[in-house]
Design an enzyme around this catalytic site. Structure first.
Site, short mmCIF file in Angstrom:
data_model
loop_
_atom_site.label_atom_id
_atom_site.label_comp_id
_atom_site.label_asym_id
_atom_site.label_seq_id
_atom_site.Cartn_x
_atom_site.Cartn_y
_atom_site.Cartn_z
CG HIS A 80 -1.95 1.01 1.35
ND1 HIS A 80 -2.84 1.15 2.24
CD2 HIS A 80 -2.08 2.07 0.12
CE1 HIS A 80 -3.69 2.23 2.21
NE2 HIS A 80 -3.28 2.82 0.90
CG LEU A 81 2.33 5.35 -2.62
CD1 LEU A 81 3.68 4.65 -3.23
CD2 LEU A 81 1.67 6.03 -3.89
CG HIS A 82 4.26 2.48 2.93
ND1 HIS A 82 4.22 1.43 2.33
CD2 HIS A 82 5.20 2.09 3.66
CE1 HIS A 82 4.87 0.52 2.45
NE2 HIS A 82 5.73 1.14 3.49
CG PHE A 83 7.12 8.06 0.26
CD1 PHE A 83 8.09 7.95 -0.69
CD2 PHE A 83 5.61 8.23 -0.23
CE1 PHE A 83 8.10 8.02 -1.85
CE2 PHE A 83 5.67 8.32 -1.64
CZ PHE A 83 6.79 8.16 -2.59
#
Ligand code: FMN
Ligand code: ZN
Lengths: 444, 397
Positions: free
Chosen positions: A238-241
């Site tokens: 799940h898109l994350h930085f």
């Protein structure tokens, strides 16, 4: 299919070992449709970025109203400390011993015995950098709202806008900053772009620009953002930085570099010299967007070619490091030495940048530059492969390949003792074709 | 501001006549030096320049008033190499000298290359850094060459290794040769200048920088020896080991809110750091509070049960927030309601090294809607202190 088994990092207190239960009105105050109504969170909308490096003054004028440190930094630190004092973290990261490893690179070692316990190893597929979002697996819509710190918006305005208590609008999926309940340093947070849109872990231009914005607005060179692609030790699709504070330079940032090309937009691309992981450094550009877009182009190219990579955004968004890697692939193929595997250190973005989080006391006490180097060198692409990958990247960015270097200037990666890495007979980091014959699992 | 007599700023204005006389003396002596240099005080919030030589002012085009009080980064701009800035930042943090080429901007906005050579100045008795000195030697155009940036070398070899006569002779020679040899380099306009990632100084320029810094250091050294005699034996003496490193003080100096650090390992847990805002809030001078336990802030009407509550938390190593009546030393000797937050702070080895106390005056708590909540602000001070303390103890072992 290539898989490795590893203990996943628990980033949220709502992360279960297995498929999460999908109950309605779940009672944990999450971000799902069950609980989102009436949810409120501070909203920080940053000012629009004009020129790169234009990270100057605070907007807040009257002295009495001034935040203790730069506005966004105060917000991150204050909200993080609040969650810390409320006991939301799995351990007190400031109680973890940490030191600089003697030597000329200054690798930083931390002893973190609490981070990886209490979890059983899970299988991770490492041969596909792009995988579809799977709502049945853990994702950030399932975290409790108390783990969220604020909404973060790339501003359209010339001024920073702040709203201490802003309803979360499910129609207009907000980007949010959340705590990582297994922090590796003080202030460890996750930036989740458009959290309700359920984007898979995949770089797109808008999301990377948001991340660069955040690094710039934090206005502290010791606050960096990092990214792990699938296959390069991201555990959640799940898109994350990620980001945290470490008030000293990373060895990666100190590595000398050599310019390769400059894009039409003035973005300078260099390769790092004498660093164990062959990496590219992007800097300059006529605007921060130019810089961010060049890196996004490169990442999209890597993703399309199925090459795992890590990103480090540093120096307040002025420098972006891109590190293609192949450790997990080697691990899955059984080509990583048992001693390295035993340490259970996964070379994700922070490790590759030179911040080694060690799980065993003996590894911490015996930490040496040699050991750190050996681990990171395993993650690096070979010289030939790195060249091929660079060619792909430069083509994608639309800048001509740099002149072939004159003889004598080829750079060999050297380890501290001076010996050149021996080349393995197989070129790692080759794109792995899907549905291949080799089906191998590595058990740690 | 410094904690000990020995780590006392050379330039701090003092009430005593003899000391301002000394400050005058040192400024005059430094003004006689022909070099371009600046001196900073890491113990003042923002780590500002406290002295700028006439040569430096001439080179940059600024007046003294415009420069004093500014941080050195004032002279940087878009083309200043970020890597060099990082190297300087780290040299300051590690309290070591550095020599690096640096692009700066004049008041007119025009950029110029110089060789930046910085060195810490150590106090006589306790060996703590009290100042930083930097000399800025302009790099002559003739000697520019485009170069790959390289890892900063170790300067300790350079330092003090050259004899004065040698350097001086060299420098005169180069200087005179310059106009004659500077011919077909006219395409070195600003465009060219901006393209350079790195500009290597000549050997003679490097030696010139070393010579200049040695001259400045020897004057400062003489002064410190002299003034050490004069100001000996005053109040607020903390022992050497108790005072904070310059890098920690620089990090703490960024935090613009009232707070103190106390050291639980010393008898009676004295204050070892007090922020400027704390002094404004309470009306005390720094030297009046350093070394004291915080109890001087309470008075006859202060609730004893609150004091007891705080003490309990501190003993247990827990954080707490209390509201407590405090007595100021401001002109009107007014009291105020202090919304006080106390937390233990660990160092890099994970041990509690300090307690931080963050004061918010209760009457100031009503805030505008677009601001951080006061609680968030208060806790952000705790966070910023944790980050600073944790890393400043991260030494190579
Ligand atoms: C004594 C002294 C003099 C300095 N003079 C200059 C200067 O003339 N020009 C400059 O660009 N930086 C100068 N600096 C460096 C900046 O003050 C600052 O330390 C540097 O930009 C890195 O830190 P930062 O991250 O706060 O910018 C000087 C520093 C010191 C300690
Ligand atoms: Zn729910």
């Amino acid at each position: 299919m290539l898989k490795i088994k590893r203990v996943p990092t628990v980033v949220s207190n709502y992360q279960k070992d297995d498929v999460a239960d999908e109950s309605v009105g779940c009672g944990r105050n999450c971000l799902g449709a069950c609980c989102i109504n009436g949810a409120r969170l501070p909203l920080y909308a940053c000012k629009k970025l004009e020129k790169s490096g234009a990270v100057e003054k605070l907007v807040i004028s009257h002295e009495a109203k001034e935040p203790p440190v730069a506005f966004l930094e105060s917000l991150v630190l204050g909200e993080w400390e609040d969650r810390f004092q409320r006991g939301l973290f799995r351990y007190d990261v400031t109680a973890c011993e940490t030191k600089v490893i003697p030597g000329k690179y200054g690798f930083v070692a931390q002893l973190n015995e609490g981070r990886h316990l209490k979890k059983r190893p899970t299988e991770f597929r490492v041969d596909k950098v792009l995988q579809a979002f799977d709502g049945n697996k853990f994702n950030f819509t399932k975290v409790g709202q108390e783990e969220l710190l604020f909404q973060f918006d790339a501003g359209e305005d010339d001024q920073v806008q702040f709203f201490p208590c802003m309803p979360i609008d499910p129609e207009n999926s907000p980007s949010v900053v959340a705590i990582n309940v297994s922090p590796i340093e003080y202030g460890h947070v996750l930036l989740i772009p458009r959290v309700l849109d359920c984007l898979p872990q995949r770089i797109d231009h808008k999301s990377l620009l948001l991340a660069v914005h955040m690094t710039a607005e934090a206005a502290n060179p010791y606050f960096r953002l990092g990214y792990n692609s699938l296959g390069a030790f991201a555990t959640i699709n799940h898109l994350h930085f990620q980001a945290y504070y470490l008030a000293m330079p990373f060895p990666l940032e100190k590595a000398p570099s050599k310019k390769m090309v400059t894009t039409v937009n003035g973005v300078k691309i260099s390769e790092l010299l004498s660093y164990p992981v062959r990496s590219l450094l992007f800097e300059g550009g006529h605007s921060m967007q130019d810089l961010s877009d060049a890196v996004s182009d490169a990442c999209v190219c890597l993703q399309n070619n199925n090459i795992p990579f890590n990103i480090l955004i540093s120096d307040c968004g002025r420098q972006i490091f891109l590190m293609p890697q192949c450790y997990a692939e080697k691990q899955a193929l059984g080509e990583v030495s048992p001693e390295l595997l035993e340490t259970q250190v996964n070379p994700a973005v922070w490790e590759i940048s030179g911040h080694m989080v060690l799980k065993r006391k003996e590894d911490y006490e015996g930490a040496s530059e040699e050991n750190a180097w050996r681990l990171l060198a395993e993650a690096s692409l070979s010289e030939e492969r790195f060249k091929e990958v660079n060619a792909l990247i430069f083509e994608a960015i639309g800048c001509s390949n740099p002149e072939e270097e004159l003889e004598g200037s080829t750079v060999h990666q050297q380890n501290p003792s001076g010996s050149v890495n021996q080349k393995s007979n197989r070129t790692h980091g080759d794109p792995i074709t899907n549905g291949t014959t080799s089906e191998c699992l590595v058990l740690q | 501001m410094s904690l000990t007599e020995s780590s006392k700023s050379v330039f701090t204005e003092e009430e005593e006549k003899e000391e301002s006389f000394n400050a005058l003396w040192i400024k005059e002596a430094l003004d006689e030096l022909p070099h371009n240099f600046t001196i900073t005080d890491p113990f003042i919030s923002g780590h500002p320049i406290v002295f700028a030589s006439l040569g430096f002012l001439k080179m940059t085009g600024y007046s003294k008033e415009e420069v004093i009080g500014k941080n050195g980064k004032f002279f940087q701009g878009p083309k200043t190499n970020r890597r060099s800035i990082m190297e300087i930042r780290e040299a300051i943090r590690e309290e070591r000298s550095i020599q690096v080429s640096l692009l700066n901007y004049r008041k007119s906005g025009s950029p110029f290359w110089m060789l930046f050579h910085m060195s810490p100045v150590f106090g006589k008795n306790d060996g703590k850094v009290i100042h930083f000195v930097a000399v800025q030697v302009p790099i002559s155009r003739r000697e520019h060459h485009r170069k790959l940036r390289n890892v900063s070398g170790d300067l300790s070899d350079h330092f003090g290794s050259c004899r004065r006569e040698v350097c001086f002779g060299n420098f005169v020679h180069q200087d005179r040769a310059l106009p004659l040899e500077c011919d077909d380099d006219d395409d070195d306009d600003e465009q060219g200048l901006e393209d350079w990632e790195h500009c290597e100084a000549s050997e003679s320029e490097k030696l010139k920088a070393v010579e200049a810094i040695n001259n400045v250091l020897s004057i400062l050294k003489r002064y410190i020896e002299l003034s050490g005699r004069l100001v000996c034996g005053k109040r607020y003496c903390l022992r050497g080991a108790d005072c904070l490193s310059s890098s920690l003080v620089i990090s703490l100096g960024r935090i613009k809110q009232s707070f103190v650090l106390t050291n639980p390992c010393l008898p009676d847990m004295p204050i070892v750091y007090a922020s400027d805002a704390f002094l404004t809030l309470t009306g005390y001078k720094r030297q009046e509070v350093l070394g004291q336990n915080c109890r001087f802030l309470s008075g006859v009407d202060t609730d004893f049960s609150v004091l007891y509550e705080m003490k309990e938390c501190i003993l247990k190593g827990q954080s707490c927030t209390v509201q407590i009546l405090n007595y100021s030393n401001r002109k009107d000797k007014s009291t105020f309601w202090n919304l006080l937050h106390i937390s233990p702070v660990r160092n890099a080895s994970g041990k509690t090294a300090y307690f931080v106390g963050v004061q918010v005056e209760a009457s100031c708590r009503n805030t505008e809607s677009k601001e951080l909540r006061p609680e968030t602000k208060q806790l952000s001070v705790v966070g910023a202190v944790r980050v600073a303390v944790r890393s400043s103890f991260m030494v190579t072992c």
